[in-house]
Design a protein around this motif. Structure first.
Motif, PDB file in Angstrom:
ATOM      1  N   LYS A  65     -10.849   9.363  -4.316  1.00  0.00           N
ATOM      2  CA  LYS A  65     -11.195   8.068  -3.739  1.00  0.00           C
ATOM      3  C   LYS A  65     -12.699   8.033  -3.555  1.00  0.00           C
ATOM      4  CE  LYS A  65     -10.169   4.956   0.107  1.00  0.00           C
ATOM      5  NZ  LYS A  65      -9.427   4.774   1.375  1.00  0.00           N
ATOM      6  N   TYR A 118      -0.012   4.340   0.868  1.00  0.00           N
ATOM      7  CA  TYR A 118      -0.255   5.158   2.054  1.00  0.00           C
ATOM      8  C   TYR A 118      -0.453   4.273   3.285  1.00  0.00           C
ATOM      9  CZ  TYR A 118      -1.374   8.759  -1.439  1.00  0.00           C
ATOM     10  OH  TYR A 118      -1.339   9.642  -2.496  1.00  0.00           O
ATOM     11  N   ASN A 119      -0.010   4.779   4.436  1.00  0.00           N
ATOM     12  CA  ASN A 119      -0.317   4.097   5.685  1.00  0.00           C
ATOM     13  C   ASN A 119      -1.587   4.685   6.300  1.00  0.00           C
ATOM     14  OD1 ASN A 119       0.421   6.540   6.880  1.00  0.00           O
ATOM     15  ND2 ASN A 119       2.435   5.806   7.539  1.00  0.00           N
ATOM     16  N   GLU A 120      -1.920   4.299   7.518  1.00  0.00           N
ATOM     17  CA  GLU A 120      -3.163   4.750   8.147  1.00  0.00           C
ATOM     18  C   GLU A 120      -3.166   6.257   8.403  1.00  0.00           C
ATOM     19  OE1 GLU A 120      -3.661   2.454  11.654  1.00  0.00           O
ATOM     20  OE2 GLU A 120      -4.156   0.589  10.586  1.00  0.00           O
ATOM     21  N   GLU A 121      -1.980   6.855   8.509  1.00  0.00           N
ATOM     22  CA  GLU A 121      -1.882   8.297   8.709  1.00  0.00           C
ATOM     23  C   GLU A 121      -1.866   9.053   7.386  1.00  0.00           C
ATOM     24  OE1 GLU A 121       0.359   6.145  10.406  1.00  0.00           O
ATOM     25  OE2 GLU A 121      -1.124   6.140  12.036  1.00  0.00           O
ATOM     26  N   GLN A 122      -2.074   8.327   6.275  1.00  0.00           N
ATOM     27  CA  GLN A 122      -2.047   8.905   4.939  1.00  0.00           C
ATOM     28  C   GLN A 122      -0.698   9.525   4.603  1.00  0.00           C
ATOM     29  OE1 GLN A 122      -4.921   8.670   2.517  1.00  0.00           O
ATOM     30  NE2 GLN A 122      -4.854   7.032   4.037  1.00  0.00           N
ATOM     31  N   ARG A 123       0.343   8.884   5.124  1.00  0.00           N
ATOM     32  CA  ARG A 123       1.708   9.210   4.749  1.00  0.00           C
ATOM     33  C   ARG A 123       2.291   8.023   3.986  1.00  0.00           C
ATOM     34  NH1 ARG A 123       4.128  13.322   8.001  1.00  0.00           N
ATOM     35  NH2 ARG A 123       6.179  12.344   7.683  1.00  0.00           N
ATOM     36  N   ASN A 143       3.982   4.714   3.129  1.00  0.00           N
ATOM     37  CA  ASN A 143       3.980   3.482   3.901  1.00  0.00           C
ATOM     38  C   ASN A 143       5.361   2.819   3.845  1.00  0.00           C
ATOM     39  OD1 ASN A 143       3.251   1.155   5.246  1.00  0.00           O
ATOM     40  ND2 ASN A 143       2.196   0.245   3.495  1.00  0.00           N
ATOM     41  N   PRO A 198       0.832  -1.211   0.000  1.00  0.00           N
ATOM     42  CA  PRO A 198       0.000   0.000   0.000  1.00  0.00           C
ATOM     43  C   PRO A 198       0.868   1.264   0.000  1.00  0.00           C
ATOM     44  CG  PRO A 198      -0.763  -1.576   1.646  1.00  0.00           C
ATOM     45  CD  PRO A 198       0.563  -2.072   1.171  1.00  0.00           C
ATOM     46  N   TYR A 231      -6.860  11.240  -2.316  1.00  0.00           N
ATOM     47  CA  TYR A 231      -5.589  10.821  -1.743  1.00  0.00           C
ATOM     48  C   TYR A 231      -4.660  12.036  -1.654  1.00  0.00           C
ATOM     49  CZ  TYR A 231      -7.112   6.040  -2.820  1.00  0.00           C
ATOM     50  OH  TYR A 231      -7.806   4.859  -2.904  1.00  0.00           O
TER      51      TYR A 231
END
Length: 435
Positions: free
Chosen positions: A376, A171-176, A178, A169, A365
């Motif tokens: 999205k 992006y990670n959960e913080e939308q930074r 990954n 992925p 995103y």
């Protein structure tokens, strides 16, 4: 195996054994012929002062033969700079000029301990990536890319070279970025002992570039894999380099990869295509970093062998045009002007999406650079929105998977962006009501 190929392989085994191990079977077998037509022609060009009957072009009056109807449109250029074959590695003056530009744009390169090769001219960036695939990818080799990626990677590495595409992925959960996902994907290749990683920033399709902190995390992930014995071909696909509009990395990761670890080969793919807005010119570059000049020379010979065996050499006129632009005193100012236009368009898009006028219907995103951004979508499929926009509104977008809709703000005038996103919003609402 040809003795020239064997000699290059022996050089790499001695100077950079990890890089030798990264080579594909084709990469080990390929070489640039020294006794063929090109080398004999080069020798004749230097010594045949009376008659040179070696080269496969026609001449007239001491210049390359040409048609007036063509030369009339190119009268600013000497026929020798547009009609003759360019060398397989590209026009020497252009290679030097691009290297100077690359160092200027990436100040960190000045402190790199590794040797940086002279950029080799490719037929734009796709060709550069194809060279990487030919030299380093074999059946089953892992090519690690984020799940938001340019679809041509699949063709170039997966279909053509039968490599295994490994996605993580973006992006990670913080939308930074990954970096953890990248690290896990890399370490999963310990059994194979080799991986090809493609780092495309600004990213196509999302228009996202990590910040410096996440850039350091990317480097740490690659170094961790290298320390575990994974030999990593680290490729920076810098197609949209320089179009950084907000807080993000301002340099290519190539600088930090160049002397990272003996198990890491840094490869930079870039070009004038997007950076200088000359898409149809098809002028790109491939650049390597190594602790050994001899290893770089061997890689250059193998790269030239791939070029010779596929396209022979890139187009000469477009190389001349790009060189002329790079040498122009107006180049920097004109490029800065176009940058501001692109940045303004990105800011308009972000302002519209953050204004609240679309509620939570048009989620997106993170993006901060490049040509594109991605919406999205939820409750409706991206392709249904794409088709409705085409059929009812006369608007073209790109659907990627079920939820992602790529919008290129690069090709929409600033004053037209509001209507564009209002129309997308209306299309999504209309389809939502039908669900």
């Amino acid at each position: 195996m040809n003795p020239l190929a064997q000699q290059l392989n022996e050089t790499l085994q001695q100077e950079s054994p990890a890089v030798y191990d990264m080579l594909s079977n084709l990469g080990k077998a390929i070489y640039f012929p020294k006794e063929g037509i090109l080398s004999q022609s080069a020798e004749a060009k230097a010594k045949a002062k009376k008659y040179n009957a070696t080269i496969g072009i026609a001449t007239e009056g001491g210049k390359p033969m040409h048609l007036k109807v063509i030369q009339d449109t190119l009268s600013a250029y000497d026929p020798k700079d547009i009609y003759e074959y360019a060398p397989p590695a590209g026009k020497p003056e252009l290679r030097t000029a691009w290297r100077e530009k690359m160092v200027k744009d990436n100040p960190s390169l000045a402190s790199v301990q590794a040797e940086i090769s002279n950029p080799i001219v490719t037929n734009a960036l796709t060709h550069g990536l194809s060279i990487v695939a030919d030299l380093f990818a074999d059946t089953g080799d892992a090519v690690i890319i984020p799940d938001k990626n340019w679809e041509n990677y699949e063709l170039t590495f997966g279909v053509r070279r039968n490599a295994e595409i490994v996605e993580y992925p973006l992006y990670n959960e913080e939308q930074r970025f990954n970096s953890k996902g990248l690290r896990e994907a890399l370490l999963a290749q310990k059994g194979k002992g080799k991986a090809i990683v493609i780092l495309n920033f600004p990213n196509n399709p999302t228009g996202y570039t990590p910040d410096d902190q996440d850039g350091d995390a990317i480097i740490a992930a690659i170094k961790a894999a290298a320390e575990e014995g994974v030999k990593v071909v680290a490729v920076t696909d810098d197609a949209y380099f320089g179009l950084f509009f907000e807080d993000s990395m301002q340099e290519s990761l190539f600088s930090k990869l160049a002397d990272l670890h003996p198990n890491v080969l840094a490869v930079k793919i870039d070009g004038a295509t997007k950076e200088e807005y000359v898409w149809g010119f098809r002028v790109g570059f491939i650049t390597y970093a190594s602790s050994s000049k001899a290893a770089l020379a061997a890689l250059e010979q193998k790269t030239m062998g791939v070029i010779r065996s596929t396209i022979s050499s890139g187009p000469h006129p477009s190389q001349t045009f790009v060189l002329h632009a790079l040498n122009s005193p107006d180049f920097e100012a004109q490029k800065a002007e176009k940058f501001e236009i692109m940045k303004n368009r990105a800011n308009i898009v972000k302002g519209l999406l953050d204004s609240g006028r679309y509620g939570d219907t048009l989620q997106y995103y993170p993006f901060n650079s490049g040509y594109f951004m991605c919406l999205k979508l939820s409750n409706v499929t991206a392709d249904s929105v794409r088709l409705l926009l085409l059929d009812k509104y006369g608007i073209g977008t790109i659907a990627l998977g079920d939820t992602d809709l790529r919008v290129a703000f690069s090709c929409i005038e600033g004053e037209q962006l509001e209507e564009l996103y209002d129309s997308i919003y209306k299309a999504v609402l209309e389809l939502t009501e039908q669900v």
